[in-house]
Design a protein around this motif. Structure first.
Motif, PDB file in Angstrom:
ATOM      1  N   CYS A 179      10.307   3.718  -4.084  1.00  0.00           N
ATOM      2  CA  CYS A 179       9.436   2.320  -4.263  1.00  0.00           C
ATOM      3  C   CYS A 179       7.765   2.761  -3.747  1.00  0.00           C
ATOM      4  CB  CYS A 179       9.675   1.107  -3.732  1.00  0.00           C
ATOM      5  SG  CYS A 179      11.414   0.565  -4.364  1.00  0.00           S
ATOM      6  N   GLY A 180       8.165   3.891  -2.726  1.00  0.00           N
ATOM      7  CA  GLY A 180       6.657   4.145  -2.008  1.00  0.00           C
ATOM      8  C   GLY A 180       6.659   3.606  -0.534  1.00  0.00           C
ATOM      9  N   LYS A 181       5.689   4.441   0.092  1.00  0.00           N
ATOM     10  CA  LYS A 181       5.807   4.075   1.689  1.00  0.00           C
ATOM     11  C   LYS A 181       4.985   2.734   1.603  1.00  0.00           C
ATOM     12  CE  LYS A 181       5.696   8.884   3.179  1.00  0.00           C
ATOM     13  NZ  LYS A 181       4.939   9.954   3.699  1.00  0.00           N
ATOM     14  N   ASP A 182       4.106   2.524   0.607  1.00  0.00           N
ATOM     15  CA  ASP A 182       3.183   1.194   0.909  1.00  0.00           C
ATOM     16  C   ASP A 182       4.095  -0.152   0.881  1.00  0.00           C
ATOM     17  OD1 ASP A 182       3.843   1.786  -1.856  1.00  0.00           O
ATOM     18  OD2 ASP A 182       2.594   0.387  -2.725  1.00  0.00           O
ATOM     19  N   LEU A 183       5.438   0.077   0.392  1.00  0.00           N
ATOM     20  CA  LEU A 183       6.545  -1.145   0.365  1.00  0.00           C
ATOM     21  C   LEU A 183       7.289  -1.132   1.650  1.00  0.00           C
ATOM     22  CD1 LEU A 183       7.397  -1.488  -3.130  1.00  0.00           C
ATOM     23  CD2 LEU A 183       5.649  -2.744  -2.030  1.00  0.00           C
TER      24      LEU A 183
END
Length: 208
Positions: A179-183
């Motif tokens: 999902c990506g590091k931003d989540l």
């Protein structure tokens, strides 16, 4: 994945040891699991309270973020209630108690076994606790194995909701990768709230 398989292996070994009749009597004392539960609850609180990033995490809270754990609570309880229609052996409240584990298999299984013993008896309470253990382990394994598919079909927040209380530990690496590091922050905040809700929701549904 390895930690979940280790839990299953320990559970299977415990079943075999109990079935063999060679277990020391003091280990079979029902109060022992209750004391272990108290210790487990203490360690959970200590783990959350000692997290150096906790204050930073709380400062970043925005009202919209609360919708993620709310979606997890509502979705899980709704579908476990629907599943109860097809399970005549267990009531809707007992099914919802199992679902309220939110992949926190160790705590939910012990709680259910202890609380339901008075109304169901030792055998059925243990059986329901075992169902909670297995179903919540499967939820974690499903999240680990199906995170990318969940994201593809339902969006990037789906693996977080599926992971339940595990999204700040065992399933976090997979969620970060898919999902990506931003989540990551949302996953951790989600897990803290869901984690804290487990003993309250399980106890509530077991009392009905």
């Amino acid at each position: 994945m390895k930690s979940s398989l280790l839990v299953i292996a320990c559970f299977a070994l415990g079943c075999l040891a109990g079935w063999s009749g060679e277990m020391p009597r003091w280990l079979l004392n029902p109060d022992l699991s209750l004391y272990i539960l108290y210790l487990l609850m203490f360690l959970v609180g200590a783990s959350i309270g000692s997290d150096k990033k906790l204050k930073e995490t709380l400062k970043q809270i925005r009202p919209k973020i609360l919708l993620v754990p709310v979606a997890t609570w509502v979705g899980t309880l709704l579908f476990t209630a629907i599943a109860a229609i097809f399970l005549s052996r267990w009531s809707v409240w007992e099914c919802m108690a199992v679902g309220s584990g939110f992949a926190y298999y160790s705590l939910s299984s012990i709680l259910i076994s202890q609380i339901k013993e008075a109304s169901l008896g030792v055998v059925l309470a243990t059986e329901l606790g075992t169902i909670a253990l297995v179903s919540n382990i499967l939820r974690e394994l499903f999240t680990l194995a199906g995170a990318s598919l969940l994201k593809k079909i339902f969006g990037p927040l789906a693996p977080i909701c599926a992971g339940g209380a595990t999204t700040m530990d065992t399933t976090l690496p997979v969620i970060t990768h898919v999902c990506g590091k931003d989540l990551v922050f949302i996953a951790i905040f989600h897990a803290i709230l869901v984690d804290l809700s487990v003993p309250f929701l399980v106890s509530f549904f077991c009392s009905l």
